[in-house]
Design an enzyme around this catalytic site. Sequence first.
Site, mmCIF file in Angstrom:
data_model
loop_
_atom_site.group_PDB
_atom_site.id
_atom_site.type_symbol
_atom_site.label_atom_id
_atom_site.label_comp_id
_atom_site.label_asym_id
_atom_site.label_seq_id
_atom_site.Cartn_x
_atom_site.Cartn_y
_atom_site.Cartn_z
ATOM 1 N N ASP A 303 1.051 -1.127 0.075
ATOM 2 C CA ASP A 303 0.082 0.059 -0.090
ATOM 3 C C ASP A 303 0.931 1.265 0.039
ATOM 4 O OD1 ASP A 303 -2.759 1.130 0.691
ATOM 5 O OD2 ASP A 303 -1.375 2.198 2.192
ATOM 6 N N GLU A 373 1.361 -0.412 -5.003
ATOM 7 C CA GLU A 373 0.426 0.379 -5.204
ATOM 8 C C GLU A 373 1.003 1.628 -5.313
ATOM 9 O OE1 GLU A 373 -1.654 2.261 -2.457
ATOM 10 O OE2 GLU A 373 -3.383 2.973 -3.476
HETATM 11 C C1 NOJ Z 1 -4.144 3.499 -0.527
HETATM 12 C C2 NOJ Z 1 -5.594 2.579 -0.112
HETATM 13 O O1 NOJ Z 1 -5.979 1.983 -1.176
HETATM 14 C C3 NOJ Z 1 -6.483 3.289 0.367
HETATM 15 O O2 NOJ Z 1 -7.735 2.877 0.619
HETATM 16 C C4 NOJ Z 1 -6.155 3.953 1.907
HETATM 17 O O3 NOJ Z 1 -6.893 4.914 2.293
HETATM 18 C C5 NOJ Z 1 -4.761 4.562 1.606
HETATM 19 N N1 NOJ Z 1 -3.725 3.854 0.824
HETATM 20 C C6 NOJ Z 1 -3.896 4.775 2.998
HETATM 21 O O4 NOJ Z 1 -3.612 3.525 3.479
#
Ligand code: NOJ
Length: 677
Positions: A303, A373
């Site tokens: 993430d 991501e």
């Molecule tokens: C990316 C995630 O996909 C999202 O849902 C989240 O709020 C943020 N990162 C923070 O972790």
Amino acid sequence: MTKDGVNGTAVEMIEGIKNEGFQEEAAENHGGQGEPNTSSLVLSPNREESAYTQIKPYAGMPKEVLLLYSNQVRYRLPRELLFWLTIVSTVGLVALTSAVIAMSPRCLGWWQSSAVYQIYPRSFKDSNNDGIGDLKGIEEKLEHFEYLNIKAVWISPFYKSPMKDFGYDVEDFRDIDPLFGTMQDFENLLASMHSKGLKMIMDYIPNHSSDKHRWFQLSRNRTRGYEDYYIWTDCTPPVPPNNWVSVFGNSSWTYDEVRDQCYLHQFLKGQPDLNFRNPRVREEMTDIIRFWLDKGVDGFRMDAVKHILEAQHLRDEPQVDPNQPPESVDSESDLYHDYTTSQLGLHDILRGWRVEMDKYSREPGRHRFMVTESYDYKEISKTMMYYGTPTVKESDFPFNFYLIDLPNRLSGDGAFDLVNLWMTNMPEGKWPNWVVGNHDKPRITTTAGTEYTRVINMLLLTLPGTPTTYYGEEIGMENVNVSESEIQDPFGKFNPNMSRDPQRSPMQWSAEENAGFSQNKTWLPIHPNYTTVNVESQKSDSGSVLEQYRALSFLRETELPLHRGWTCFVHRDADVFAFVREMDGFPVAFLVVLNFGGDALTDLSGVLELPDELKVRVGTSGREGTLLHKSKIDTKLGEGLVLEYSSNQRLHPGHGSSCFVSEKACYLSALDILYKC
Ligand code: NOJ
């Protein structure tokens, strides 16, 4: 051999012999002529012949006799023949094996062979009827993946969490939130998935923890060893240390009374950023990776990785609009994030995790998968860095979010541009991937229009590389309306237009109450179209979005050109985007024609490698089996066709710049094998 030597041998032979025939002849030789005629046994070829034809080899014969026999041509020749045959065949086998290994293209990994399916666990299936999905609920529905031929499932976070950001704020990285179940439920789910050949990808959230995490509590109290677990700096409230803003809006600094300092949070204030410049934090976070790998998880979706490090000098970030009054800078888009994202050292951290994961990837079929991501829309080269280099591995692929933009560019040209962007920027030999939605972005069926649902799924499943399917896309689920007063998402509370609730509504399983998701009031409203848009109804309709998804998923797996062949772009205009999937030596190839505009007649007669007639293999409007002439391929708005044809002519040799392949492979039909070419 000397005469003495022969004599000596002859005497010994006599002493050691029990074979009567041999003894008789030896006695004759002694008695009859006074002198033993030693040459009669060994030196005269004829005599030797006759002696040995009379005496049969017998078990336990002495070495010397054996040696005499073994020198005979009739024994020596086959022996030597056998010896050389063994040598030649061993060398041949080794050479053949090495050649086969050297000539064989790599097998595709599990993460390349089917779509990855994303589950948002709050919304997939509620097993205990509290209105929120859970791990047991997922286990109940595993058959759905078998039905869709999906082999890899990514589950958004289910760690223990105060749920300020619905699990992306982790209180304990080694525990399961009771809302989702227990560690035992997790282990049962993983075991069930593995027994069905399904792989589990977990979310891993390195950038921040929850403020309820033990480390944060210890750090705010300046407990020895934990002082620098987070990013702390002096500040004088209410003035923040600099102009940095959180992704969710407002300053990314919060004053903590206990420590009398400000801490950094690039997301919510309940999500303090961990300090990755502290080696202890890095070790703790790597240990967490090991913890889940030891439990058997198959990979991680990492993430928000670009936020992991920030500049230590804490200088203000440059404003996008230098004339904007600095005190009104409060949203992510107001600044260039030169000091809070993609800092030097970030890729070293990720590569270190890759090394760790590789230690767990040594058994065949046990590759531990890593997908990163990072939203870097305007700087694709930054995204590509997550692929690593030819010599240093990083993620298997960074998520490709560009197709999420398709509704803003809905046309054949738009689709081509977005696909081409990735293919031309991706480092050579790497594996592409495609995403059209997730829990952070509005559902594409809503943004593009339901009339494009099928063609978008067809695009996703016929492009080269790994598609990701967000739960519900396989049935064409739409965004749900959530009134402002009911907003759950913290981002939506900052800016209702940015709320992510609409794309997180419960999965529509059936036409039963609450769409078969739960027997209780659900945490978010269910889309009112659930009575028709649901898995059960679509299973019994051969023309449904679900059945088309399934057909494409199986087609992708069974047809070599579709899962590892070349991709050649052959046409694009305001309406249509068309490409060919082909493989050298493979008798069948596919032309994919996708209409993202209005009704169109496409003339591909200029593509000489295509035969005149092609047959619809899968169509979004049920034209399977229809023959179409390449000069007149008619498609309606939102229609997609996978056309099959046989030809020995391949496009890629003559259309180099429009053709792509990750790893070249050719098919040898005589042996039904693939080889590097
Ligand atoms: C990316 C995630 O996909 C999202 O849902 C989240 O709020 C943020 N990162 C923070 O972790």
